[in-house]
Design a protein around this motif. Structure first.
Motif, PDB file in Angstrom:
ATOM      1  N   ARG A 136      10.010  39.262  40.985  1.00 18.42           N
ATOM      2  CA  ARG A 136      11.037  39.936  40.187  1.00 18.42           C
ATOM      3  C   ARG A 136      12.206  40.379  41.072  1.00 18.42           C
ATOM      4  N   ASP A 191      11.666  33.613  37.408  1.00 14.20           N
ATOM      5  CA  ASP A 191      11.175  33.660  36.031  1.00 14.20           C
ATOM      6  C   ASP A 191       9.706  33.276  36.012  1.00 14.20           C
ATOM      7  N   ARG A 192       8.822  34.239  35.776  1.00  6.78           N
ATOM      8  CA  ARG A 192       7.385  33.966  35.804  1.00  6.78           C
ATOM      9  C   ARG A 192       6.979  32.958  34.743  1.00  6.78           C
ATOM     10  N   PRO A 210       7.386  30.141  40.475  1.00 15.03           N
ATOM     11  CA  PRO A 210       8.431  29.704  39.542  1.00 15.03           C
ATOM     12  C   PRO A 210       9.357  28.623  40.105  1.00 15.03           C
TER      13      PRO A 210
END
Length: 373
Positions: free
Chosen positions: A121, A126-127, A322
């Motif tokens: 984060r 973007d997980r 990601p």
């Protein structure tokens, strides 16, 4: 700052055989940096790639010599209550990659905890972009390899979407062909699933064997071939070996043992389709993140791999997921005594934890033996 260096032992549920040997258990080191009630942890261990080797005892000696400086010169380790990574570069640069990895991860873990956020984060990742991880089938007799595939299905609770098959058998290319054929048939038998079959020779072929097998692998539906030829210490000779395959390779060619850092990535970029980043090779997340960002800028695909790593080291690596097309972080899923809890597992899809830092916690009752430092 308090510093600790602990030994742990990791035991595989199923020993892993590759072209260079078989591993059933390993001893690992865990660095702990404690300050303001927060503990940053980093894992490391010895490993070899055929052309380079790092013994765990030598890595321990490096860390035992360096870590007391963190306790005695606290201001250099922390600036404005956060790690001064740039100020630490002169300390970390002389270390071997696995020794540097342990400290780099511990500092990143403490940093993320101090800010109350997971690294992915903080990096703006973007997980939801994370892909399914591959699961590994080691070398062995055909029936044993197929039985291992069934065990993975039981462990995951679903049929794996990506399977990595180790090749480079000492019994020769005939055995490699038999393994690919048998695993391919088993994957095709699974109604309603579409599984990718990847192969990794771990440098177990010579050029003639690779040139013979790779077109056949493409015909069998194999989606990539990883490190078909042995890595070489001479960088020009190493690049030339990939160049010899690149012009005729009908499936993506991935460099693993040959690619350690950003310089290697840039050297190999003209000749490969992807590189396999491993934190023990890169020396931690600092270099690995730079490699991942550069690879994407160059249009190279990424694999993210592991050795005999626990959920601590794979939890650190998972922060990069990601950015990765082909995750390969399954080692901690094959342990019977992992002292840590790390990435979240949803079927065969690993997700970096939402907990701060590396997102890894130590399980209660886990045993770790302190090492002097």
């Amino acid at each position: 700052m308090q510093v600790r260096l602990n030994w742990i032992t990791l035991t595989k549920a199923v020993p892993l055989a590759i072209s260079r040997g078989t591993t059933a258990s390993v001893r690992r080191l865990v660095v702990e940096l404690e300050h303001e009630g927060l503990v940053g942890r980093g894992e490391t261990g010895g490993f070899e790639t055929g052309h380079r080797a790092y013994a765990i005892e030598a890595v321990a000696a490096e860390l035992e010599a360096l870590l007391p400086r963190f306790a005695s010169v606290e201001g250099l380790a922390l600036g404005e209550d956060l790690p001064a990574f740039q100020a630490l570069e002169p300390w970390l640069a002389p270390l071997s990659p696995p020794a540097r990895c342990a400290i780099d991860l511990a500092l990143h873990d403490w940093w993320g905890q101090k800010l109350g956020q997971p690294l992915w984060r903080l990096w703006g990742l973007d997980r939801a972009a994370c892909s399914p991880t591959s699961v590994t089938l080691g070398l062995g007799e055909v029936e044993r390899v197929l039985a291992r595939l069934d065990l993975w299905q039981e462990r995951l609770g679903c049929w794996p979407q990506r399977v990595k098959l180790k090749l480079g058998s000492p019994d020769g290319p005939g055995h490699d062909r038999a393994l690919v054929s048998a695993v391919g048939r088993r994957l095709q038998e699974q109604a309603g699933t579409v599984s990718e079959l990847q192969v990794d020779a771990n440098g177990g072929w010579d050029l003639a064997t690779a040139q013979q097998l790779i077109p056949w692998l493409a015909e069998q539906g194999v989606v990539l071939v990883e490190q078909p030829l042995p890595a070489q210490l001479d960088p020009d000779a190493d690049a030339a070996s990939f160049e010899a395959l690149d012009l005729s390779c009908p499936i993506p060619l991935v460099a693993d043992e040959s690619c350690w850092n950003l310089a290697d990535l840039l050297r190999l970029a003209p000749h490969v389709d992807a590189v396999n980043i491993k934190l023990l090779k890169s020396g931690g997340l600092t270099e690995a993140l730079l490699m991942a960002q550069t690879a994407r800028s160059l249009g190279l695909d990424l694999m993210l791999g592991c050795y005999s790593d626990s959920a601590l080291l794979n939890g650190a690596a998972s922060q990069l997921l990601p950015l990765v097309r082909w995750p390969d972080l399954d080692s901690h899923l094959n342990l019977i005594d992992d002292p840590f809890e790390g990435p979240e597992l949803q079927g065969d899809r690993l997700l970096p934890s939402s907990r701060p830092g590396l997102g890894v916690i130590e399980l209660s009752g886990s045993a770790a033996a302190p090492a002097p430092c």
